[in-house]
Design a protein around this motif. Structure first.
Motif, PDB file in Angstrom:
ATOM      1  N   HIS A 112       0.878  -1.166   0.000  1.00 53.85           N
ATOM      2  CA  HIS A 112       0.000   0.000   0.000  1.00 53.85           C
ATOM      3  C   HIS A 112       0.916   1.217   0.000  1.00 53.85           C
ATOM      4  O   HIS A 112       2.010   1.166   0.570  1.00 53.85           O
ATOM      5  CB  HIS A 112      -0.931   0.001   1.222  1.00 53.85           C
ATOM      6  CG  HIS A 112      -2.023  -1.022   1.126  1.00 53.85           C
ATOM      7  ND1 HIS A 112      -2.789  -1.404   2.195  1.00 53.85           N
ATOM      8  CD2 HIS A 112      -2.466  -1.748   0.058  1.00 53.85           C
ATOM      9  CE1 HIS A 112      -3.678  -2.321   1.806  1.00 53.85           C
ATOM     10  NE2 HIS A 112      -3.496  -2.557   0.511  1.00 53.85           N
ATOM     11  N   TRP A 113       0.452   2.304  -0.632  1.00 53.95           N
ATOM     12  CA  TRP A 113       1.367   3.417  -0.907  1.00 53.95           C
ATOM     13  C   TRP A 113       2.060   3.968   0.346  1.00 53.95           C
ATOM     14  O   TRP A 113       3.228   4.370   0.295  1.00 53.95           O
ATOM     15  CB  TRP A 113       0.664   4.542  -1.685  1.00 53.95           C
ATOM     16  CG  TRP A 113      -0.306   5.363  -0.873  1.00 53.95           C
ATOM     17  CD1 TRP A 113      -1.659   5.224  -0.838  1.00 53.95           C
ATOM     18  CD2 TRP A 113       0.007   6.449   0.015  1.00 53.95           C
ATOM     19  NE1 TRP A 113      -2.204   6.133   0.032  1.00 53.95           N
ATOM     20  CE2 TRP A 113      -1.213   6.901   0.556  1.00 53.95           C
ATOM     21  CE3 TRP A 113       1.194   7.079   0.402  1.00 53.95           C
ATOM     22  CZ2 TRP A 113      -1.276   7.955   1.477  1.00 53.95           C
ATOM     23  CZ3 TRP A 113       1.131   8.135   1.321  1.00 53.95           C
ATOM     24  CH2 TRP A 113      -0.089   8.553   1.843  1.00 53.95           C
TER      25      TRP A 113
ATOM     26  N   ALA B  41       8.259   2.714  -4.016  1.00 53.72           N
ATOM     27  CA  ALA B  41       7.897   1.310  -4.318  1.00 53.72           C
ATOM     28  C   ALA B  41       9.028   0.541  -5.000  1.00 53.72           C
ATOM     29  O   ALA B  41       8.776  -0.368  -5.786  1.00 53.72           O
ATOM     30  CB  ALA B  41       6.620   1.250  -5.149  1.00 53.72           C
TER      31      ALA B  41
ATOM     32  N   ALA C 166       3.035  -4.779  -5.984  1.00 58.59           N
ATOM     33  CA  ALA C 166       3.466  -3.381  -6.128  1.00 58.59           C
ATOM     34  C   ALA C 166       3.726  -3.053  -7.597  1.00 58.59           C
ATOM     35  O   ALA C 166       3.415  -1.949  -8.067  1.00 58.59           O
ATOM     36  CB  ALA C 166       4.715  -3.117  -5.288  1.00 58.59           C
TER      37      ALA C 166
ATOM     38  N   LEU D  30      -0.913   2.987  -7.034  1.00 57.53           N
ATOM     39  CA  LEU D  30      -0.093   3.360  -5.870  1.00 57.53           C
ATOM     40  C   LEU D  30       0.443   4.776  -6.040  1.00 57.53           C
ATOM     41  O   LEU D  30       0.445   5.576  -5.098  1.00 57.53           O
ATOM     42  CB  LEU D  30       1.061   2.367  -5.701  1.00 57.53           C
ATOM     43  CG  LEU D  30       0.650   0.951  -5.273  1.00 57.53           C
ATOM     44  CD1 LEU D  30       1.816  -0.018  -5.429  1.00 57.53           C
ATOM     45  CD2 LEU D  30       0.159   0.952  -3.828  1.00 57.53           C
TER      46      LEU D  30
END
Ligand SMILES: [Zn+2]
Length: 257
Positions: free
Chosen positions: A70-71, A119, A95, A102
């Motif tokens: 998750h971001w 990421a 990702a 994201l």
């Protein structure tokens, strides 16, 4: 520069708490001034303050860990250096697959981050993070997000739970999967096996061993009710977005029955 709220929760383990979403960052001291940095977050200013705190304490990240794709758990900044950042193989795949969403999330909610560092995670091979410091055992499951990897530090009994076992958020199962409630229960079961003396949730407040077990029980009670399609009052259902997620989970459970 803001001085981050940082607290030592066990010998050589610090938790910084950002104001936004009460998000935690965990710092684990290793050898020769190296440290393991878990989920550095959230804003550009938070990360700058974190880098400042690390510098003031003569600590330098030598490894990073992202608990889940998750971001708000995939952030990094140049000031934190270029240590390898790891996540579970399933989290790395998610990702990559969901990169556009994201980036949308981070741009909307925490603008200004260097997206070339966002990421950038490498799949961990094995069950422990290979780094010069205390053992860091990864507990991988698919509750909340694909390849969610909590980290347990057996030397100090610290469990870095990611977005599980929060005192301010209800369980948030990944409703995009075939069996969200079953997978959540499985993940929670895996965490419950850890002999945790200190619990660090991704959002919320640090707890001790009894508090950890209380939260596991509360999460199981919540899941049992929602999976059965029963509405439940939970003291964590305070904010509008949580009530919306709660309604979505209930609708999903009812539709599956
Ligand atoms: Zn999350």
């Amino acid at each position: 520069m803001n001085e981050p709220a940082v607290r030592e929760v066990a010998r050589g383990v610090w938790v910084a708490t950002a104001r936004k979403y009460t998000t935690t960052t965990t710092i684990v001291a290793g050898s020769d001034g190296g440290c393991l940095l878990v989920d550095p977050a959230v804003s550009v200013a938070d990360l700058a303050a974190l880098a400042g705190w690390l510098g003031a304490h003569a600590l330098r990240p030598v490894a990073g860990w992202s608990t889940h794709p998750h971001w708000d758990h995939l952030l990094w900044s140049a000031a934190l250096g270029d240590a390898p950042r790891y996540a579970t193989p399933r989290a790395v795949a998610a990702a990559a697959r969901e990169e556009a969403g994201l980036i949308e999330g981070v741009t909307a909610s925490a603008p200004g981050h260097d997206l070339t560092l966002f990421a950038r995670v490498t799949a961990l091979s094995g069950r422990e993070i290979d780094w010069p410091g205390p053992r860091a055992v990864v507990l991988a499951h698919d509750a909340h997000a694909p390849g969610h990897g909590a980290v347990f530090l057996p030397d100090t009994g610290v469990l870095i739970a990611g977005d599980m076992c929060s005192d301010i958020e209800i369980p948030l199962p990944d409703l995009d999967t075939a069996n969200p409630f079953g997978e959540y229960r499985e993940g929670l079961g895996l965490l419950a096996e850890a002999d945790a003396a200190v619990l660090v949730p991704g959002h919320g407040h640090v707890g001790d061993g009894p508090e950890f077990r209380r939260r596991v029980a509360a999460d199981l009670a919540y899941l049992d009710a929602v999976a059965a399609g029963t509405d439940i009052t939970d003291e964590r259902l305070t904010e509008k977005w949580l009530r919306i997620e709660h309604a979505r989970a209930l609708a999903r459970a009812r539709a599956a029955r």
